[in-house]
Design a protein around this motif. Structure first.
Motif, PDB file in Angstrom:
ATOM      1  N   GLU A 113     -20.295 -80.366  37.816  1.00  0.00           N
ATOM      2  CA  GLU A 113     -21.143 -81.381  38.448  1.00  0.00           C
ATOM      3  C   GLU A 113     -22.320 -81.757  37.533  1.00  0.00           C
ATOM      4  O   GLU A 113     -22.605 -82.933  37.328  1.00  0.00           O
ATOM      5  N   HIS A 114     -22.994 -80.746  36.972  1.00  0.00           N
ATOM      6  CA  HIS A 114     -24.099 -81.006  36.049  1.00  0.00           C
ATOM      7  C   HIS A 114     -23.608 -81.807  34.838  1.00  0.00           C
ATOM      8  O   HIS A 114     -24.259 -82.764  34.421  1.00  0.00           O
ATOM      9  N   MET A 115     -22.490 -81.386  34.278  1.00  0.00           N
ATOM     10  CA  MET A 115     -21.943 -82.063  33.106  1.00  0.00           C
ATOM     11  C   MET A 115     -21.639 -83.527  33.431  1.00  0.00           C
ATOM     12  O   MET A 115     -22.003 -84.429  32.674  1.00  0.00           O
ATOM     13  N   ASN A 116     -20.984 -83.753  34.558  1.00  0.00           N
ATOM     14  CA  ASN A 116     -20.578 -85.111  34.913  1.00  0.00           C
ATOM     15  C   ASN A 116     -21.747 -85.986  35.360  1.00  0.00           C
ATOM     16  O   ASN A 116     -21.642 -87.214  35.305  1.00  0.00           O
ATOM     17  N   ARG A 117     -22.858 -85.394  35.777  1.00  0.00           N
ATOM     18  CA  ARG A 117     -24.074 -86.167  36.044  1.00  0.00           C
ATOM     19  C   ARG A 117     -24.769 -86.518  34.733  1.00  0.00           C
ATOM     20  O   ARG A 117     -25.344 -87.595  34.592  1.00  0.00           O
ATOM     21  N   ALA A 118     -24.731 -85.596  33.769  1.00  0.00           N
ATOM     22  CA  ALA A 118     -25.432 -85.790  32.503  1.00  0.00           C
ATOM     23  C   ALA A 118     -24.682 -86.729  31.552  1.00  0.00           C
ATOM     24  O   ALA A 118     -25.325 -87.519  30.832  1.00  0.00           O
TER      25      ALA A 118
END
Length: 152
Positions: A113-118
């Motif tokens: 989730e963090h990766m895909n938000r960033a």
């Protein structure tokens, strides 16, 4: 005291490729770092998460060495970043099914989730920043690839 500045670029710093590259990199990097604060990631953490995401598309088992090679970061730095990502709950380390000496690394749901938000945030910075080059951005990318191949 005599002022001495032993640079071949003393009269024109804009002829220094390294100096210009450092200035451009620092400007771009500051934008990336500031944006990544919004998703509670540092730039090295983002590099490791996005490298892990990209590697997952190629293989099932990813080691610390695989990550270091893919991201072109030294193993010690990767190890330190992985420890922080582990504490944040963004990755998991498990024993390799065939080699008990090796740990394999996985993104957690939160890590993904963090990766895909960033990713879109950083890619937007890239497109805006380097997009200023217009059609020359393709040539710029090819020159960067050439330098990477020659020195990597």
């Amino acid at each position: 005291m005599t002022k001495v500045f032993r640079s071949q670029y003393a009269d024109n710093h804009q002829e220094s490729t390294g100096f210009l590259f450092a200035k451009v990199y620092n400007d771009w990097h500051a934008k990336v770092k500031n944006t990544l604060k919004d998703v509670d990631l540092t730039h090295p953490q983002f590099i490791i998460l996005s490298s892990l995401g990209a590697l997952e598309l190629q293989r099932d088992l990813i080691s610390q060495v695989n990550l270091a090679t893919f991201s072109d970061m030294d193993v010690t730095t990767v190890s330190q970043v992985l420890k922080l990502l582990l504490k944040k709950g963004l990755i998991e380390r498990r024993e390799h099914p065939k080699d008990s000496r090796t740990k394999v690394i996985f993104l957690t749901d939160s890590g993904r989730e963090h990766m895909n938000r960033a990713l879109p945030l950083v890619e937007e910075i890239d497109q805006t920043y380097f997009g200023q080059l217009g059609e020359q951005v393709t040539d710029f990318n090819q020159l960067l690839i050439k330098l990477e191949e020659m020195n990597g």
